[in-house]
Scaffold this motif. Sequence first.
Motif, PDB file in Angstrom:
ATOM      1  N   GLU A 159       0.835  -1.203   0.000  1.00 11.25           N
ATOM      2  CA  GLU A 159       0.000   0.000   0.000  1.00 11.25           C
ATOM      3  C   GLU A 159       0.876   1.262   0.000  1.00 11.25           C
ATOM      4  O   GLU A 159       0.572   2.250  -0.667  1.00 11.25           O
ATOM      5  CB  GLU A 159      -0.943  -0.010   1.211  1.00 11.25           C
ATOM      6  N   ASP A 223      -6.739  -3.147  -3.378  1.00 11.54           N
ATOM      7  CA  ASP A 223      -5.880  -4.104  -2.678  1.00 11.54           C
ATOM      8  C   ASP A 223      -6.546  -5.478  -2.713  1.00 11.54           C
ATOM      9  O   ASP A 223      -7.768  -5.569  -2.766  1.00 11.54           O
ATOM     10  CB  ASP A 223      -5.723  -3.626  -1.222  1.00 11.54           C
ATOM     11  N   ARG A 342       5.012  -4.993   8.975  1.00 13.68           N
ATOM     12  CA  ARG A 342       3.918  -4.870   9.946  1.00 13.68           C
ATOM     13  C   ARG A 342       4.278  -5.635  11.215  1.00 13.68           C
ATOM     14  O   ARG A 342       4.059  -5.156  12.332  1.00 13.68           O
ATOM     15  CB  ARG A 342       2.619  -5.404   9.327  1.00 13.68           C
TER      16      ARG A 342
HETATM   17 MG   LIG Z   1      -2.223  -4.029   2.639  1.00 19.43          MG
END
Ligand SMILES: [Mg+2]
Length: 428
Positions: A159, A223, A342
């Motif tokens: 993203e 996405d 993440r």
């Molecule tokens: Mg994503």
Amino acid sequence: MRLACGELPGWDVCTVDNIAAARKVLEQQHYAVGLLLDRKGNLESEDIERFLQHHHQIRWIGVFNGDLLHRPQLREAIATHLSDFHTLPVDTVRLYHSLGHAHGMAMLAKSAPPHKRQSGSRHIDGKSATICRLRAHIDKIATVDAPVLISGESGSGKELAAQEIHAQSPRASGPFIAINCAAIPPSLIHSELFGYERGAFTGAAKEKQGLIEAASGGSIFLDEIGDLPLDLQASLLRFLQERTIYRVGGTRMVSVDARVITATHVDLPKAVAAGRFREDLYYRLSVFPIRVPPLRERKEDLPLLTEIIFNKFADEKSPQLKGISKQALRAMTQHDWPGNIRELINRMRRAMVLAENRLIMPEDLELAPQEDAIILRDGLDNSRGSAERAAIWNSLARCGNNISQAARDLGVSRMTLYRLMAKHSIAP
Ligand SMILES: [Mg+2]
Ligand SMILES: Nc1ncnc2c1ncn2[C@@H]1O[C@H](COP(=O)(O)OP(=O)(O)O)[C@@H](O)[C@H]1O
């Protein structure tokens, strides 16, 4: 308050009168050493605490009136945040000595100035060859007004790459609209993307613009495109070919000028082979395919990324924490990072809150030592416990603390996962 006195020969000194002014200066300029002067006890201990916590990279020396030292909060702030402190009247020789010492220590630690992001600068951090290649690739395709297909594992920065493409494109001043095709129920996705006309279905009292139309003049980021239902794949293909859409329940063609950027963590050619994804759409979307590398392919970026995360979340960290230990960095290099950046952000944030020492250790990141070492040390029962705890922790970190997803990942029910988390004192 004064941060530094004007009469300090040999020092590049900046003097300010209050905390707000100090904050402003420190946003623009990095200083190695700070002098906190509070003659009359005018400063609120809480303000000092918050200020010192935020600017933890600076070595602070305090100068206070001796009478103030009975205040418990001030005593604690001194013990936690200051390299040294003096009481009034100041013994200048000792003060110079103290400043020199703090400066020397700062130079030794070579702590880099806090990472600053100038507005408009790129978001994709990293110095590794793969990330430099990705950035060069993005620079080129940003200017070309064609669809882009971004592939990469979950949490790797797809993203972010899409945002960067938009930000560098001639459409930058237009909207950037992101939608996760996997997160919207298939029954709603059509009207979300394409909008609807009044009376298209029960409850459609007013017409509604879809997200593709809303992205007109800018970019739409789809996405998890692999999860787009087949009938919608046909509508999207039509939009890519004709630049027009029909709203649900509408017969009017609406022309839309939006660039389409898509992302997927599944292997689309495989989905095409299995009949789950239209081949013609795949070729349309992948005019410019780019791949965001997983973190394990660019472990040399770990020191820089952890430093950036450390500074970004410095306001949340435990007060005495100053940085990351060598051991923790080594454990990070040995870890495979299935949840990518993440996961790195999640582990760091937890460690920064929970760490009890001055430096983050591998245990704070829940990056356990080798398993056979655990068994030798702890015996079988405890090893089972540690393995269970590590598995739950890893799964939560991978899934960004999403309990349902972590439960699925571990093959247990949500209730069981809650019970196990309580057993191992893992906070949700
Ligand atoms: Mg994503
Ligand atoms: N190279 C990078 N530098 C700094 N932060 C990053 C980088 N790549 C990803 N991130 C951060 O990691 C998190 C996950 O990134 P995201 O783009 O949502 O991944 P994906 O879409 O592939 O799942 C976000 O918080 C993002 O800001």
